[in-house]
Scaffold this motif. Structure first.
Motif, mmCIF file in Angstrom:
data_model
loop_
_atom_site.group_PDB
_atom_site.id
_atom_site.type_symbol
_atom_site.label_atom_id
_atom_site.label_comp_id
_atom_site.label_asym_id
_atom_site.label_seq_id
_atom_site.Cartn_x
_atom_site.Cartn_y
_atom_site.Cartn_z
ATOM 1 N N UNK A 173 -55.731 -34.977 -8.920
ATOM 2 C CA UNK A 173 -54.952 -36.146 -9.313
ATOM 3 C C UNK A 173 -54.535 -36.011 -10.780
ATOM 4 N N UNK A 174 -53.530 -36.781 -11.155
ATOM 5 C CA UNK A 174 -52.933 -36.650 -12.486
ATOM 6 C C UNK A 174 -53.940 -36.910 -13.600
ATOM 7 N N UNK A 175 -54.783 -37.904 -13.450
ATOM 8 C CA UNK A 175 -55.779 -38.183 -14.492
ATOM 9 C C UNK A 175 -56.689 -36.983 -14.715
ATOM 10 N N UNK A 176 -57.109 -36.346 -13.647
ATOM 11 C CA UNK A 176 -57.967 -35.171 -13.752
ATOM 12 C C UNK A 176 -57.226 -34.018 -14.421
ATOM 13 N N UNK A 177 -55.969 -33.806 -14.055
ATOM 14 C CA UNK A 177 -55.185 -32.727 -14.653
ATOM 15 C C UNK A 177 -54.997 -32.958 -16.153
ATOM 16 N N UNK A 178 -54.765 -34.213 -16.540
ATOM 17 C CA UNK A 178 -54.638 -34.530 -17.967
ATOM 18 C C UNK A 178 -55.954 -34.264 -18.695
ATOM 19 N N UNK A 179 -57.055 -34.621 -18.062
ATOM 20 C CA UNK A 179 -58.375 -34.375 -18.662
ATOM 21 C C UNK A 179 -58.648 -32.875 -18.794
ATOM 22 N N UNK A 180 -58.374 -32.125 -17.748
ATOM 23 C CA UNK A 180 -58.606 -30.672 -17.781
ATOM 24 C C UNK A 180 -57.789 -29.995 -18.870
ATOM 25 N N UNK A 181 -56.633 -30.542 -19.158
ATOM 26 C CA UNK A 181 -55.758 -29.950 -20.180
ATOM 27 C C UNK A 181 -56.371 -30.001 -21.569
ATOM 28 N N UNK A 196 -51.608 -27.838 -28.704
ATOM 29 C CA UNK A 196 -50.898 -29.002 -29.240
ATOM 30 C C UNK A 196 -51.048 -30.085 -28.177
ATOM 31 N N UNK A 197 -52.084 -30.900 -28.319
ATOM 32 C CA UNK A 197 -52.460 -31.834 -27.263
ATOM 33 C C UNK A 197 -51.370 -32.852 -26.946
ATOM 34 N N UNK A 198 -50.669 -33.320 -27.957
ATOM 35 C CA UNK A 198 -49.597 -34.285 -27.713
ATOM 36 C C UNK A 198 -48.475 -33.677 -26.889
ATOM 37 N N UNK A 199 -48.042 -32.479 -27.284
ATOM 38 C CA UNK A 199 -46.992 -31.795 -26.537
ATOM 39 C C UNK A 199 -47.467 -31.464 -25.127
ATOM 40 N N UNK A 214 -46.930 -32.059 -19.392
ATOM 41 C CA UNK A 214 -47.506 -32.211 -18.056
ATOM 42 C C UNK A 214 -46.944 -33.452 -17.368
ATOM 43 N N UNK A 215 -46.824 -34.547 -18.096
ATOM 44 C CA UNK A 215 -46.271 -35.773 -17.519
ATOM 45 C C UNK A 215 -44.803 -35.584 -17.132
ATOM 46 N N UNK A 216 -44.048 -34.872 -17.968
ATOM 47 C CA UNK A 216 -42.639 -34.606 -17.670
ATOM 48 C C UNK A 216 -42.491 -33.722 -16.439
ATOM 49 N N UNK A 217 -43.281 -32.650 -16.364
ATOM 50 C CA UNK A 217 -43.222 -31.772 -15.198
ATOM 51 C C UNK A 217 -43.594 -32.524 -13.930
#
Length: 129
Positions: free
Chosen positions: A48-56, A70-73, A78-81
């Protein structure tokens, strides 16, 4: 032993990407000139998206992938893709890739709450032999 090609494929709806992956599924030439009957198999891992954001943001990911530092980028990318591309074969939107994937063995595994070892074991159990 059969050759293994690992490829990360994130733009399932991008036709150019589908064509590139399709070329890798063509029969491979063997030095002896004989063709072996090999199958292409797709393993689709999703979380899920929350997990993918966390893994990043994990130490291992940041160590292995400089582009994620560059965590912000990285988060915005990831959100844009995720917004602009079909990332999984979840049935919500049909992707160009599904025509190719359906011609081969394919397993789809939710690895949101699984360790890499658990995911690998699940792949081995679920992939047709």
């Amino acid at each position: 032993m059969s050759p293994i090609l690992r490829r990360s494929w994130s733009a399932l709806g991008h036709l150019g990407s589908v064509r590139a992956v399709g070329k890798t599924t063509a029969p491979l030439p063997w030095p002896s000139g004989r063709r072996r009957d090999l199958r292409t198999r797709f393993v689709e891992l999703y979380a899920d998206l929350d997990e993918r954001l966390e893994r990043n943001t994990t130490e291992l990911r940041l160590d292995r992938k400089p582009s994620k530092r560059d965590l912000g980028f990285s988060r915005a990318n990831l959100l844009e893709l995720n917004r602009d591309y079909v990332m999984n074969t979840d049935g919500a939107r049909r992707a160009h890739a599904e025509d190719l994937i359906e011609r081969h063995d394919h397993v789809r595994i939710d690895n949101t709450r699984s360790t890499p070892a658990e995911t690998a074991a699940l792949i081995l159990r679920r992939m047709p032999q």
